[in-house]
Motif scaffolding. Structure first.
Motif, PDB file in Angstrom:
ATOM      1  N   GLN A  32       0.792  -1.127  -0.061  1.00 49.84           N
ATOM      2  CA  GLN A  32       0.003   0.157   0.015  1.00 49.84           C
ATOM      3  C   GLN A  32       0.801   1.358   0.023  1.00 49.84           C
ATOM      4  OE1 GLN A  32      -3.206   0.026   2.958  1.00 49.84           O
ATOM      5  NE2 GLN A  32      -2.479  -2.338   3.531  1.00 49.84           N
ATOM      6  N   TYR A  33       2.123   1.274   0.812  1.00 47.66           N
ATOM      7  CA  TYR A  33       3.033   2.520   0.662  1.00 47.66           C
ATOM      8  C   TYR A  33       4.182   1.890   0.424  1.00 47.66           C
ATOM      9  CZ  TYR A  33      -1.016   4.474   3.574  1.00 47.66           C
ATOM     10  OH  TYR A  33      -2.106   4.798   3.972  1.00 47.66           O
ATOM     11  N   ASP A  90      -2.219   4.652  12.053  1.00 44.95           N
ATOM     12  CA  ASP A  90      -2.830   5.682  11.960  1.00 44.95           C
ATOM     13  C   ASP A  90      -2.063   7.015  11.583  1.00 44.95           C
ATOM     14  OD1 ASP A  90      -5.193   4.526  13.109  1.00 44.95           O
ATOM     15  OD2 ASP A  90      -4.668   5.182  15.066  1.00 44.95           O
ATOM     16  N   LYS A  97      -1.887   6.899   7.647  1.00 43.21           N
ATOM     17  CA  LYS A  97      -3.298   7.365   7.121  1.00 43.21           C
ATOM     18  C   LYS A  97      -3.599   8.787   7.324  1.00 43.21           C
ATOM     19  CE  LYS A  97      -5.453   2.832   8.284  1.00 43.21           C
ATOM     20  NZ  LYS A  97      -6.618   2.287   9.197  1.00 43.21           N
ATOM     21  N   GLN A  98      -3.148   9.373   8.233  1.00 43.07           N
ATOM     22  CA  GLN A  98      -3.142  10.825   8.335  1.00 43.07           C
ATOM     23  C   GLN A  98      -2.255  11.485   7.550  1.00 43.07           C
ATOM     24  OE1 GLN A  98      -2.879  12.829  12.309  1.00 43.07           O
ATOM     25  NE2 GLN A  98      -3.214  10.648  13.208  1.00 43.07           N
ATOM     26  N   ASN A 119      -1.767  10.530   4.703  1.00 41.70           N
ATOM     27  CA  ASN A 119      -2.345  10.333   3.119  1.00 41.70           C
ATOM     28  C   ASN A 119      -3.615  10.793   2.981  1.00 41.70           C
ATOM     29  OD1 ASN A 119      -2.244   8.912   0.486  1.00 41.70           O
ATOM     30  ND2 ASN A 119      -3.408   7.195   1.568  1.00 41.70           N
ATOM     31  N   SER A 120      -4.061  11.507   3.958  1.00 44.30           N
ATOM     32  CA  SER A 120      -5.254  12.226   3.953  1.00 44.30           C
ATOM     33  C   SER A 120      -5.371  13.339   3.334  1.00 44.30           C
ATOM     34  CB  SER A 120      -6.237  12.062   5.160  1.00 44.30           C
ATOM     35  OG  SER A 120      -5.372  12.977   6.274  1.00 44.30           O
TER      36      SER A 120
END
Length: 210
Positions: A33-34, A203, A206-207, A209-210
């Motif tokens: 994913q990353y 988390d 994800k932050q 990436n947002s």
């Protein structure tokens, strides 16, 4: 998605070793994913440490008020370490070293695509094997086994190369208000202090990436 993780740490910080393991678990969980690039930056827990280091017992007694208190803290770290697959053997660690040269080799390793391996080797050498990583020859041997060119290491440690990196890292720490390590900066924006759980790193990814 490409992400960067800057890790501010010291090689004599056991929680930095634990934090490394937990970060690795988080990175493994998002494989595919990353694409995550980890960069290690120096932090000196003891910037005034003599070049030859001092007795660990003397240092810890002075820092925590008593040797008994030090042993209690060691026991906690040992237990957490075992849960992360790290075998801390503090009985083998006789001296608390000056870490300047270790950080210089970590910087050099970063220029030669073997930084993670050298960081891991230094943690293992100090915490599980009781090696004196303030000794230059020991440092060179440990780094060479991890893939860093021996001659390049010798050349760096025989001069002043890499000292500016330590100064620059001090500025980075001050900018982010770092007072203890490990300290993680995800994608130059998300900051995490301490040996966080893998879920906390996830988390953070994800932050970012947002």
């Amino acid at each position: 998605m490409n992400l960067t993780v800057d890790v501010i740490s010291d090689v004599i910080c056991p929680w930095c070793y634990i934090g490394k393991r937990r970060l690795e678990k988080a990175i493994a969980a998002v494989e595919g994913q990353y694409e995550i690039q980890v960069q290690w930056h120096p932090f000196q827990l003891n910037p005034r440490m003599p070049k030859e280091g001092i007795s660990r017992r003397e240092y810890r007694t002075r820092k925590f008020g008593s040797w008994q208190r030090s042993l209690e803290l060691d026991a906690k770290v040992i237990a957490v370490g075992e849960s992360e697959g790290i075998h801390f053997d503090f009985d083998k660690t006789e001296r608390t070293p000056n870490t300047v040269d270790a950080h210089r080799l970590i910087w050099l390793a970063g220029q030669n695509d073997c930084q993670d391996a050298v960081v891991e080797a230094l943690f293992r050498a100090y915490f599980t094997e009781g090696q004196v990583i303030g000794n230059r020859q020991t440092l060179i041997d440990v780094a060479a086994e991890a893939g860093l060119d021996r001659q390049a290491s010798e050349e760096v440690l025989s001069g002043d190369e890499g000292m500016d990196v330590i100064a620059n890292a001090t500025e980075m720490s001050q900018q982010h208000g770092v007072t203890g390590v490990p300290f993680f900066i995800i994608d130059h924006a998300i900051t995490l202090s301490g040996a966080q759980a893998p879920e906390t790193f996830l988390d953070g990814f994800k932050q970012a990436n947002s």
